[in-house]
Design a protein around this motif. Structure first.
Motif, PDB file in Angstrom:
ATOM      1  N   SER A  70       0.834  -1.198   0.000  1.00 39.66           N
ATOM      2  CA  SER A  70       0.000   0.000   0.000  1.00 39.66           C
ATOM      3  C   SER A  70       0.873   1.253   0.000  1.00 39.66           C
ATOM      4  O   SER A  70       2.044   1.217   0.388  1.00 39.66           O
ATOM      5  N   ALA A 104       0.517   3.754   1.938  1.00 39.90           N
ATOM      6  CA  ALA A 104       0.801   4.118   3.327  1.00 39.90           C
ATOM      7  C   ALA A 104       2.035   3.372   3.838  1.00 39.90           C
ATOM      8  O   ALA A 104       2.897   3.957   4.515  1.00 39.90           O
ATOM      9  N   ASP A 136       5.142   4.799   2.244  1.00 43.30           N
ATOM     10  CA  ASP A 136       5.519   6.041   2.921  1.00 43.30           C
ATOM     11  C   ASP A 136       6.234   5.756   4.237  1.00 43.30           C
ATOM     12  O   ASP A 136       7.199   6.461   4.597  1.00 43.30           O
TER      13      ASP A 136
END
Length: 217
Positions: free
Chosen positions: A2, A4, A7
């Protein structure tokens, strides 16, 4: 993966680089002169001070003998006083720096040991001052060894920064423990290890390149 999680991995990598850079720079600024002092204050050296040399040697050896994970915990009050917290990348940079200073000092001393005593004697016979010998003979002649020592230091700091994640230090170690080990996610663990290997290889390759470049000068 993902966005997220991507990151998180990117931020953890940047945090690790930040810790290594901060601790590496400060450790070099303090460890380099300490290593030079360990060398030049030896008996029969240009600034022979046996007592001072022995004291510096004992302090350096004590600093090198304390396991990093124990050092991190032991200096938590000092870390909190210095940066206002005992967790996070700024807090982890404090024990990383303290652990690296004596490490750098001994590596610098080892690099200076490789210099031929004849060069120092020649400089003395021409009337060079101790400071001139240090800046114009010792450090330039040991440049390759110094770069190698600093490369080893950076590689070691990468490993130490990962260890700092065990006690909330942030970076890739913290990511691997929280999202890989604690959540039983082997993919995150593998990605963390791969990034650490890439960082180590990158620092080592850069160091080798700089050594080769310095040898041609």
């Amino acid at each position: 993966m993902s966005s997220a999680m991507f990151d998180l991995i990117l931020q953890a990598t940047l945090d690790t680089l930040y810790m290594v850079a901060v601790s590496g720079v400060i450790a070099t600024l303090l460890g380099l002169p300490l290593g030079v002092m360990l060398y030049v204050t030896r008996p029969r050296q240009i600034l022979a001070m046996p007592v001072l040399n022995q004291v510096l040697g004992i302090i350096t050896n004590i600093g090198r003998s304390i396991p990093f994970i124990i050092l991190m915990v032991a200096i938590i009050p000092f870390t909190r006083m210095l940066v206002g917290t005992s967790i996070g990348i700024n807090a982890a940079s404090v024990p990383l720096t303290i652990a690296a200073i004596p490490f750098v000092a001994r590596l610098i001393e080892g690099a200076l040991n490789e210099i031929s005593p004849g060069l120092i004697e020649s400089a003395q016979s021409m009337g060079a001052t101790p400071w001139q010998i240090i800046t114009k003979v010792l450090i330039p002649e040991a440049r390759g060894g110094i770069i190698t020592g600093l490369t080893i230091t950076l590689v070691t700091l990468v490993s130490y920064s990962a260890m700092a994640g065990a006690v909330g230090g942030g970076g890739l170690g913290d990511l691997g423990i929280r999202y890989g080990y604690n959540r039983f996610n082997p993919t995150i663990m593998l990605i963390t290890v791969v990034i650490l290997v890439v960082l180590v290889q990158g620092f080592q390759s850069l160091g080798d390149y700089l050594v080769r470049k310095s040898d041609r000068k």
